[in-house]
Scaffold this motif. Structure first.
Motif, PDB file in Angstrom:
ATOM      1  N   ARG A  65      -1.409  11.086  -3.403  1.00 17.18           N
ATOM      2  CA  ARG A  65      -2.856  10.876  -3.323  1.00 17.18           C
ATOM      3  C   ARG A  65      -3.262  10.513  -1.887  1.00 17.18           C
ATOM      4  NH1 ARG A  65      -6.796   7.549  -3.317  1.00 17.18           N
ATOM      5  NH2 ARG A  65      -5.501   5.692  -3.068  1.00 17.18           N
ATOM      6  N   LEU A  66      -2.457   9.649  -1.247  1.00 17.29           N
ATOM      7  CA  LEU A  66      -2.759   9.249   0.129  1.00 17.29           C
ATOM      8  C   LEU A  66      -2.608  10.434   1.089  1.00 17.29           C
ATOM      9  CD1 LEU A  66      -0.962   5.784   0.061  1.00 17.29           C
ATOM     10  CD2 LEU A  66      -3.423   6.144   0.368  1.00 17.29           C
ATOM     11  N   ALA A  67      -1.640  11.295   0.810  1.00 16.04           N
ATOM     12  CA  ALA A  67      -1.476  12.502   1.639  1.00 16.04           C
ATOM     13  C   ALA A  67      -2.717  13.383   1.525  1.00 16.04           C
ATOM     14  CB  ALA A  67      -0.231  13.270   1.198  1.00 16.04           C
ATOM     15  N   ASP A  68      -3.265  13.491   0.309  1.00 15.70           N
ATOM     16  CA  ASP A  68      -4.487  14.289   0.109  1.00 15.70           C
ATOM     17  C   ASP A  68      -5.662  13.673   0.869  1.00 15.70           C
ATOM     18  OD1 ASP A  68      -3.087  16.008  -1.463  1.00 15.70           O
ATOM     19  OD2 ASP A  68      -3.733  15.124  -3.379  1.00 15.70           O
ATOM     20  N   VAL A  69      -5.737  12.321   0.824  1.00 16.30           N
ATOM     21  CA  VAL A  69      -6.819  11.627   1.544  1.00 16.30           C
ATOM     22  C   VAL A  69      -6.710  11.927   3.040  1.00 16.30           C
ATOM     23  CG1 VAL A  69      -7.695   9.355   2.248  1.00 16.30           C
ATOM     24  CG2 VAL A  69      -7.087   9.773  -0.146  1.00 16.30           C
ATOM     25  N   ASP A  78      -3.479  15.173   9.788  1.00 17.89           N
ATOM     26  CA  ASP A  78      -2.638  16.132   9.069  1.00 17.89           C
ATOM     27  C   ASP A  78      -1.149  15.880   9.310  1.00 17.89           C
ATOM     28  OD1 ASP A  78      -3.229  16.876  11.606  1.00 17.89           O
ATOM     29  OD2 ASP A  78      -3.959  18.885  11.127  1.00 17.89           O
ATOM     30  N   VAL A  79      -0.820  15.141  10.387  1.00 15.55           N
ATOM     31  CA  VAL A  79       0.570  14.693  10.566  1.00 15.55           C
ATOM     32  C   VAL A  79       0.851  13.567   9.575  1.00 15.55           C
ATOM     33  CG1 VAL A  79       2.209  13.611  12.154  1.00 15.55           C
ATOM     34  CG2 VAL A  79       0.657  15.392  12.985  1.00 15.55           C
ATOM     35  N   ALA A  80      -0.131  12.652   9.428  1.00 16.66           N
ATOM     36  CA  ALA A  80       0.033  11.571   8.447  1.00 16.66           C
ATOM     37  C   ALA A  80       0.195  12.164   7.049  1.00 16.66           C
ATOM     38  CB  ALA A  80      -1.174  10.640   8.498  1.00 16.66           C
ATOM     39  N   ALA A  81      -0.573  13.212   6.745  1.00 16.26           N
ATOM     40  CA  ALA A  81      -0.455  13.851   5.425  1.00 16.26           C
ATOM     41  C   ALA A  81       0.962  14.376   5.210  1.00 16.26           C
ATOM     42  CB  ALA A  81      -1.473  14.994   5.316  1.00 16.26           C
ATOM     43  N   SER A  82       1.552  14.955   6.264  1.00 16.98           N
ATOM     44  CA  SER A  82       2.948  15.422   6.151  1.00 16.98           C
ATOM     45  C   SER A  82       3.883  14.265   5.849  1.00 16.98           C
ATOM     46  CB  SER A  82       3.408  16.056   7.469  1.00 16.98           C
ATOM     47  OG  SER A  82       2.669  17.197   7.772  1.00 16.98           O
ATOM     48  N   ALA A  83       3.670  13.143   6.551  1.00 18.08           N
ATOM     49  CA  ALA A  83       4.577  12.002   6.392  1.00 18.08           C
ATOM     50  C   ALA A  83       4.513  11.446   4.971  1.00 18.08           C
ATOM     51  CB  ALA A  83       4.219  10.912   7.401  1.00 18.08           C
ATOM     52  N   TRP A  84       3.303  11.227   4.453  1.00 18.82           N
ATOM     53  CA  TRP A  84       3.195  10.651   3.107  1.00 18.82           C
ATOM     54  C   TRP A  84       3.720  11.637   2.060  1.00 18.82           C
ATOM     55  CZ3 TRP A  84       3.324   6.732   5.543  1.00 18.82           C
ATOM     56  CH2 TRP A  84       2.331   6.207   6.354  1.00 18.82           C
ATOM     57  N   GLY A  85       3.519  12.921   2.307  1.00 21.47           N
ATOM     58  CA  GLY A  85       4.062  13.935   1.386  1.00 21.47           C
ATOM     59  C   GLY A  85       5.587  13.893   1.388  1.00 21.47           C
ATOM     60  N   THR A  95      -8.662   6.467   4.699  1.00 23.62           N
ATOM     61  CA  THR A  95      -8.365   7.390   5.805  1.00 23.62           C
ATOM     62  C   THR A  95      -6.961   7.979   5.719  1.00 23.62           C
ATOM     63  OG1 THR A  95      -7.463   5.664   7.243  1.00 23.62           O
ATOM     64  CG2 THR A  95      -9.853   6.049   7.346  1.00 23.62           C
ATOM     65  N   GLY A  96      -6.093   7.351   4.910  1.00 21.78           N
ATOM     66  CA  GLY A  96      -4.708   7.824   4.832  1.00 21.78           C
ATOM     67  C   GLY A  96      -3.899   7.473   6.069  1.00 21.78           C
ATOM     68  N   GLN A  97      -4.387   6.558   6.884  1.00 25.82           N
ATOM     69  CA  GLN A  97      -3.657   6.141   8.081  1.00 25.82           C
ATOM     70  C   GLN A  97      -2.904   4.839   7.820  1.00 25.82           C
ATOM     71  OE1 GLN A  97      -3.156   7.541  11.010  1.00 25.82           O
ATOM     72  NE2 GLN A  97      -4.510   9.307  10.851  1.00 25.82           N
ATOM     73  N   LEU A  98      -1.786   4.677   8.515  1.00 31.14           N
ATOM     74  CA  LEU A  98      -1.030   3.430   8.404  1.00 31.14           C
ATOM     75  C   LEU A  98      -1.823   2.317   9.100  1.00 31.14           C
ATOM     76  CD1 LEU A  98       1.746   2.200   7.500  1.00 31.14           C
ATOM     77  CD2 LEU A  98       2.505   2.554   9.846  1.00 31.14           C
ATOM     78  N   LEU A  99      -2.011   1.199   8.373  1.00 28.72           N
ATOM     79  CA  LEU A  99      -2.749   0.068   8.949  1.00 28.72           C
ATOM     80  C   LEU A  99      -1.796  -0.981   9.521  1.00 28.72           C
ATOM     81  CD1 LEU A  99      -5.315  -0.525   6.034  1.00 28.72           C
ATOM     82  CD2 LEU A  99      -5.742   0.664   8.206  1.00 28.72           C
ATOM     83  N   SER A 100      -0.747  -1.284   8.761  1.00 32.04           N
ATOM     84  CA  SER A 100       0.149  -2.383   9.125  1.00 32.04           C
ATOM     85  C   SER A 100       1.531  -2.118   8.564  1.00 32.04           C
ATOM     86  CB  SER A 100      -0.312  -3.707   8.487  1.00 32.04           C
ATOM     87  OG  SER A 100      -1.625  -3.999   8.781  1.00 32.04           O
ATOM     88  N   TRP A 101       2.507  -2.830   9.096  1.00 36.01           N
ATOM     89  CA  TRP A 101       3.803  -2.873   8.435  1.00 36.01           C
ATOM     90  C   TRP A 101       4.371  -4.285   8.527  1.00 36.01           C
ATOM     91  CZ3 TRP A 101       3.186   0.169  12.847  1.00 36.01           C
ATOM     92  CH2 TRP A 101       3.854  -0.231  13.993  1.00 36.01           C
ATOM     93  N   GLU A 102       5.232  -4.595   7.576  1.00 36.71           N
ATOM     94  CA  GLU A 102       5.817  -5.928   7.515  1.00 36.71           C
ATOM     95  C   GLU A 102       7.288  -5.824   7.158  1.00 36.71           C
ATOM     96  OE1 GLU A 102       1.954  -8.324   5.889  1.00 36.71           O
ATOM     97  OE2 GLU A 102       3.955  -9.134   5.642  1.00 36.71           O
ATOM     98  N   TRP A 103       8.040  -6.785   7.607  1.00 36.17           N
ATOM     99  CA  TRP A 103       9.419  -6.941   7.145  1.00 36.17           C
ATOM    100  C   TRP A 103       9.465  -8.202   6.305  1.00 36.17           C
ATOM    101  CZ3 TRP A 103      11.954  -6.592  12.634  1.00 36.17           C
ATOM    102  CH2 TRP A 103      11.869  -5.279  13.105  1.00 36.17           C
TER     103      TRP A 103
END
Lengths: 359, 145
Positions: A113-117, A264-271, A319-327
């Motif tokens: 779904r996020l890839a589609d977004v 569209d690169v982000a869409a590839s990654a989430w896919g 937007t389907g973009q990465l906002l943050s990451w955490e460990w």
């Protein structure tokens, strides 16, 4: 017995223990030679007197200013106190405990779904030098054999620009340093707290076009590119269970760390992630800077003697973009079942005209 | 631990700050030492932060890079107190060194480390227990040689 007396008793016992084994624990400085004493006197005495006189002369005029600084200081200290070691985020679908127990659901459907977004976003400007600003907390924890943990937390505002020749300007503003107890360092004692540290890395350090050159709307090609970036299938598989999604995740962090990522690169990654096993859905959350996101997680390949760690990505549902990451590290005794060991929130990501920032 | 090359820098920075802030430095010798140690303590913390920043940057820029362990400790004499202290966790090592080696009072050491006397006591107790195990092990190994 008071704490002070107990501490002294412990110190005496250590000295006796070391003495029994032939160690002299005392480390007293040698007395200064008369010439050095005289030099020291010359260095410090006049300065002290001169500054004291200056302080007396100016003190009356500074009363109003000090009152203002005092008020601002209290406000500043109050806001900084909010910056304690970060608690784990709250997730809508699965908790950190469920994630580490392996009972969190797969993130495949949500990632598609996020890839589609992401794929549905309008094209944005892709001309210029990548410039990324972020806010991060990095912490280092050390747990001794008795389970006592010492943690150093470092809040950092970071700005990174990749110039056309591949040189990098990375600026870190350690604007509210914390001590080992998680408390704000007293600036009166440490005037260098809050300094800005800039690294200038030479031409060819990073490829400014890399994120733009990755496969678009093509999850299979993206998967290959993400794994190749970390050393290929063999290397990623050699890391152990979950090595492949972990390699993909590290590449994703590298992409967003150093460049805006075309939708569209982000869409590839989430896919690509959607097709992998070992990517778990934690669900809806609010990231460290207050943005609504969807959290998905990958467990890092297990290593003997190392606390299990999970890497969480928080993706914008609009937007389907990465906002943050955490460990996060597994910690069954903690309220959230985990300890946050680091996070990074991207606050701005854009292509800028070369030479307009960070150079 | 802080490498030898950085020790001189940290000492120089510490005394520069002491000199710059001389008007604020306590007059009595013991509190003055504690004040200087506290500045040094923060300089060491900044050194670690800087190291970690380097590590983070290297992790980003060269993911495949493998660090080689520093084997300097292996070539230092076994009876060196510093080698023994290096086996302690940093918080315990610092607490022990300040009170036992440098001779600061527990109150002054707690001020240097920004911790409560109770936390200082815990660190010293853990250091003592750990040292007892290490020293007993060393003694046993020497007997079996």
């Amino acid at each position: 017995m008071s704490d002070i007396a107990r501490a002294q008793a412990e110190a005496d016992a250590i000295a006796a223990l070391l003495g029994t084994h032939g160690f002299d624990p005392t480390d007293s400085p040698a007395p200064l030679a008369p010439a050095d004493e005289a030099l020291l006197e010359r260095l410090v005495r006049p300065r002290r007197d001169r500054r004291r006189v200056l302080l007396q002369v100016t003190s009356a005029a500074c009363v109003a200013l000090l009152a203002l600084v005092g008020i601002l200081g209290v406000q500043s200290k109050h806001s900084a106190a909010l910056a304690g070691p970060p608690p784990t985020l709250k997730f809508g679908t699965a908790s950190a405990q469920e994630l580490f127990a392996g009972t969190a659901p797969s993130a495949s459907t949500e990632l598609r779904r996020l890839a589609d977004v992401a794929a549905a976003q309008l094209p944005a400007n892709e001309v210029g030098s990548p410039h990324v600003e972020s806010y991060a907390w990095y912490s280092t924890s050390e747990t001794d054999t008795e389970g006592s943990t010492t943690t150093v937390v470092q809040p950092v505002f970071q700005s990174l620009t990749v110039h056309p020749d591949g040189s990098v300007t990375s600026t870190e503003d350690r604007s509210s340093g914390m001590d080992v107890n998680g408390e704000i360092v007293d600036r009166a004692v440490d005037p260098t707290a809050g300094q800005v540290v800039t690294d200038e890395l030479p031409a060819g350090t990073l490829d400014p076009t890399w994120a733009r050159s990755l496969p678009r709307n093509d999850p299979a090609a993206m998967r290959t590119a993400m794994i190749d970036k970390q050393g290929g299938d063999d290397f990623c598989l050699s890391l152990g269970d979950g090595g492949i999604p972990y390699c993909m995740l590290v590449t994703t962090q590298d992409m967003y760390y150093s460049s805006p990522v075309p939708s569209d690169v982000a869409a590839s990654a989430w896919g690509a992630f959607a097709d992998e096993q070992g990517v778990y859905l934690l669900g809806q959350t609010v990231d460290r800077v207050g943005r609504l996101g969807v959290a998905v997680a990958v467990l890092e390949p297990p290593a003997e003697g190392v606390t299990p760690r999970a890497d969480i990505m928080i993706i914008s549902p609009t937007t389907g973009q990465l906002l943050s990451w955490e460990w996060i590290d597994r910690a069954p005794s903690e309220p959230g079942g985990a300890i946050v060991s680091a996070f990074q929130a991207i606050t701005s990501s854009e292509f800028i005209k070369p030479g307009t920032a960070g150079s | 631990m802080v490498d030898h090359a950085s020790v001189d820098d940290i000492v120089a920075e510490t005394f520069t700050i002491v000199w710059q802030r001389w008007v604020d430095v306590p007059v009595e010798p013991d509190p003055r030492r504690a004040w200087a140690f506290r500045v040094a303590h923060h300089r060491v913390q900044h050194w670690y932060e800087s190291k970690q920043r380097d590590v983070r940057l290297h992790r980003r820029l060269a993911p495949a890079r493998t660090d080689v362990a520093d084997h300097a400790g292996e070539v230092v004499g076994e009876n060196d107190l510093a080698t023994l202290l290096a086996l302690l966790p940093p918080s315990e090592r610092e607490a022990m060194w300040l009170v036992v080696s440098a001779g600061l009072s527990p109150t002054a050491a707690a001020f240097v480390l920004d911790c409560s006397p109770s936390a200082l006591t815990s660190r010293l107790a853990r250091a003592r227990q750990r040292l007892a195990v290490i020293l007993a092990d060393r003694a046993e190994r020497e007997v079996t040689r």
